[in-house]
Design a protein around this motif. Structure first.
Motif, PDB file in Angstrom:
ATOM      1  N   ASN A 157      79.976 -28.990 -18.402  1.00  0.00           N
ATOM      2  CA  ASN A 157      79.611 -28.308 -19.517  1.00  0.00           C
ATOM      3  C   ASN A 157      79.218 -26.924 -19.471  1.00  0.00           C
ATOM      4  O   ASN A 157      77.957 -26.565 -19.043  1.00  0.00           O
ATOM      5  CB  ASN A 157      78.600 -29.170 -20.586  1.00  0.00           C
ATOM      6  CG  ASN A 157      78.436 -28.664 -21.811  1.00  0.00           C
ATOM      7  OD1 ASN A 157      78.119 -27.535 -22.099  1.00  0.00           O
ATOM      8  ND2 ASN A 157      78.919 -29.599 -22.673  1.00  0.00           N
ATOM      9  N   ASP A 179      81.213 -27.383 -29.174  1.00  0.00           N
ATOM     10  CA  ASP A 179      81.761 -28.485 -28.591  1.00  0.00           C
ATOM     11  C   ASP A 179      83.352 -28.604 -29.097  1.00  0.00           C
ATOM     12  O   ASP A 179      83.707 -28.370 -30.275  1.00  0.00           O
ATOM     13  CB  ASP A 179      81.326 -29.600 -28.792  1.00  0.00           C
ATOM     14  CG  ASP A 179      79.705 -29.687 -28.509  1.00  0.00           C
ATOM     15  OD1 ASP A 179      79.269 -30.079 -27.304  1.00  0.00           O
ATOM     16  OD2 ASP A 179      78.882 -29.315 -29.210  1.00  0.00           O
ATOM     17  N   LYS A 219      81.128 -35.582 -26.321  1.00  0.00           N
ATOM     18  CA  LYS A 219      80.192 -34.677 -26.429  1.00  0.00           C
ATOM     19  C   LYS A 219      78.945 -35.036 -27.335  1.00  0.00           C
ATOM     20  O   LYS A 219      77.694 -34.178 -27.524  1.00  0.00           O
ATOM     21  CB  LYS A 219      80.754 -33.414 -27.347  1.00  0.00           C
ATOM     22  CG  LYS A 219      82.051 -32.883 -26.692  1.00  0.00           C
ATOM     23  CD  LYS A 219      81.605 -32.261 -25.318  1.00  0.00           C
ATOM     24  CE  LYS A 219      82.879 -31.750 -24.761  1.00  0.00           C
ATOM     25  NZ  LYS A 219      82.767 -31.133 -23.232  1.00  0.00           N
ATOM     26  N   ASP A 274      79.527 -35.534 -19.233  1.00  0.00           N
ATOM     27  CA  ASP A 274      80.317 -34.391 -19.177  1.00  0.00           C
ATOM     28  C   ASP A 274      80.239 -33.931 -17.567  1.00  0.00           C
ATOM     29  O   ASP A 274      79.124 -34.304 -17.016  1.00  0.00           O
ATOM     30  CB  ASP A 274      79.647 -33.243 -19.873  1.00  0.00           C
ATOM     31  CG  ASP A 274      80.588 -32.361 -20.799  1.00  0.00           C
ATOM     32  OD1 ASP A 274      82.009 -32.411 -20.760  1.00  0.00           O
ATOM     33  OD2 ASP A 274      80.139 -31.942 -21.621  1.00  0.00           O
TER      34      ASP A 274
END
Length: 464
Positions: A367, A264, A270, A364
């Motif tokens: 991702n 990440d 995250k 997210d």
């Protein structure tokens, strides 16, 4: 066919070197090369004052047009409103959002400046594709300057629910700006639903058939276009990467132990602190895995000058030290925390080596690490993806072990299940996910969006 004009916050100029060209950059460059065009945006550099004329770099058939930001604009537009207001707000972190009128003025000022610098470069039949939250007002500024071309916008982040968006003092201006585009693309159905909710209940607009929206005196098309990866390239690269020196060292060092991987950008969205605590809970709840399973977390620094990012780095260093101090042995560390980046070729080898991919963002847009992990696996002996239900990728990768990243026991139990999962089940889940990854590859995402944009009639869909 019409030229394509891509507009993004940062521009991947080929002469800047390969480090600038990720998968998305390659996909956009290929789209530009098909018909010729312009890629316009910030150079990544700052100067004492705004740059009046863009720097032009010709790499046929593409023209790269970049502008330096003044230090003030960089602080207010980029570090300020884009990354300290919109980014946390769009990721549902109202507690971290800083609502600052000076930064907002800088955000509008840079969008206006960019639009005025691009305007002379636009031809009548060009198609424009604008990217991400930094440039939401861009189309409205071009319309003000008399541009009637087809303009599309793709939001790479989540789009917040109406209640969250209403916390932004300038929410109405932002929504009105989105409606200046002809096509607006979102990552997931949830994001599109949130946009619809705002349009109907706050803006007094309408949702029409065929994904059309009418609001603020304009009609536009709003659809879902889940972004993907370069699937075949990732598969080939991961197989070859097993001979990379770093990958071979990792395999040799781990021996018979299992490795869980997290990759990440260092960002509070995250969920990395929550991930560390969940891994600690995994070791506590399933002590048989102590000494046999490690978490390798790769987290290169980003936006290091923003205070919230400095804070999370300090928090992670403290957490990793605490967990390693409590559970570590002379020949085994529970967490291998690497605060640096690796080339994509090496990362794919790491993915292929690791028994579990742990992708647990708190929120997210998509991702792509989740999709990269799946595509990098050995088809004969694939690993298992543990995926946050709050990642956009969870809408497609429903064969992953989906978890609530706020629930440490839930993540710990999923890790145990992933480590002990029989090979036959691992293969079945992997095959299901690979079919989805293929269906939403980066090339297909690009072509789906552009085909819709190019279908917009001259002059747009008309006014309400």
């Amino acid at each position: 066919m019409s030229r394509l004009v891509v507009v993004s916050n940062r521009v991947a100029v080929p002469t800047d070197g390969p480090a600038q060209a990720g998968g998305l950059a390659v996909a956009l460059r290929e789209a530009l090369q098909e018909n010729g065009g312009i890629w316009f945006g910030w150079s990544g550099k700052t100067s004492p004052k705004p740059q009046d004329e863009p720097t032009m770099t010709e790499v046929e058939p593409v023209t790269y047009a970049t502008l330096d930001l003044s230090r003030r604009d960089h602080q207010e537009y980029y570090n300020g409103f884009a990354n300290r207001t919109l980014w946390p707000l769009f990721h549902y972190r109202l507690d971290l959002a800083d609502f600052n009128r000076q930064d907002y003025a800088g955000y509008l000022r840079v969008n206006t400046h960019f639009a005025e610098r691009l305007r002379p470069l636009i031809r009548e039949d060009d198609d424009l594709w604008v990217h991400d939250y930094h440039l939401i007002p861009f189309a409205s500024e071009l319309r003000r300057l008399g541009v009637e071309n087809r303009i599309g916008f793709f939001l790479h982040t989540p789009f917040p629910t109406m209640e969250v968006l209403l916390a932004l003092p300038s929410h109405d201006r932002l929504a009105r700006s989105l409606c200046a585009y002809d096509v607006v693309g979102f990552q997931t159905v949830n994001d599109l639903r949130a946009f619809h909710e705002y349009i109907v209940h706050e803006a007094g607009g309408e949702i029409l058939g065929d994904n059309m929206v009418r609001a603020f005196g304009r009609t536009l098309k709003a659809e879902v276009y889940p972004i993907g990866i370069e699937v075949e390239t990732m598969q080939r690269t991961s197989a070859h990467a097993m001979q990379e020196p770093a990958v071979r060292r990792l395999v040799k060092h781990m021996g018979e132990r299992n490795l869980v991987i997290g990759v990440d950008r260092l960002d509070y969205s995250k969920g990395i602190p929550e991930r560390f605590r969940s891994f600690e809970r995994f070791l506590e709840k399933f002590p048989a895995h102590q000494g046999k399973v490690s978490l390798m977390q790769i987290a290169p620094v980003s936006r290091g000058e923003v205070p919230e990012y400095k804070n999370i780095r300090e928090e992670l260093e403290a957490l990793a030290g605490h967990i390693n101090g409590v559970y570590g042995e002379l020949d085994w560390m529970p967490i291998r925390y690497l605060n640096k980046g690796y080339p994509r070729e090496t990362l794919t080898g790491f993915y292929r080596t690791c028994r579990v991919g742990l992708v647990t963002p708190l929120r997210d847009g998509m991702n792509l690490v989740a999709k990269e992990y799946v595509a990098s696996q050995n088809p004969h002996e694939p690993g298992v993806l543990v995926l946050s239900r709050f990642a956009g990728a969870a809408r497609e990768l429903d064969a992953a072990l989906q978890v609530n990243p706020y629930d440490q026991d839930n993540v710990a139990e999923a890790l145990n299940r992933a480590i002990t999962m029989p090979l036959e089940e691992r293969r079945e889940r992997w095959e299901s996910m690979m079919a989805k990854v293929h269906d939403s590859s980066l090339d297909k995402w690009r072509e789906r969006f552009l085909s819709v944009l190019r279908s917009v009639p001259p002059g747009g869909f008309g006014n309400a």
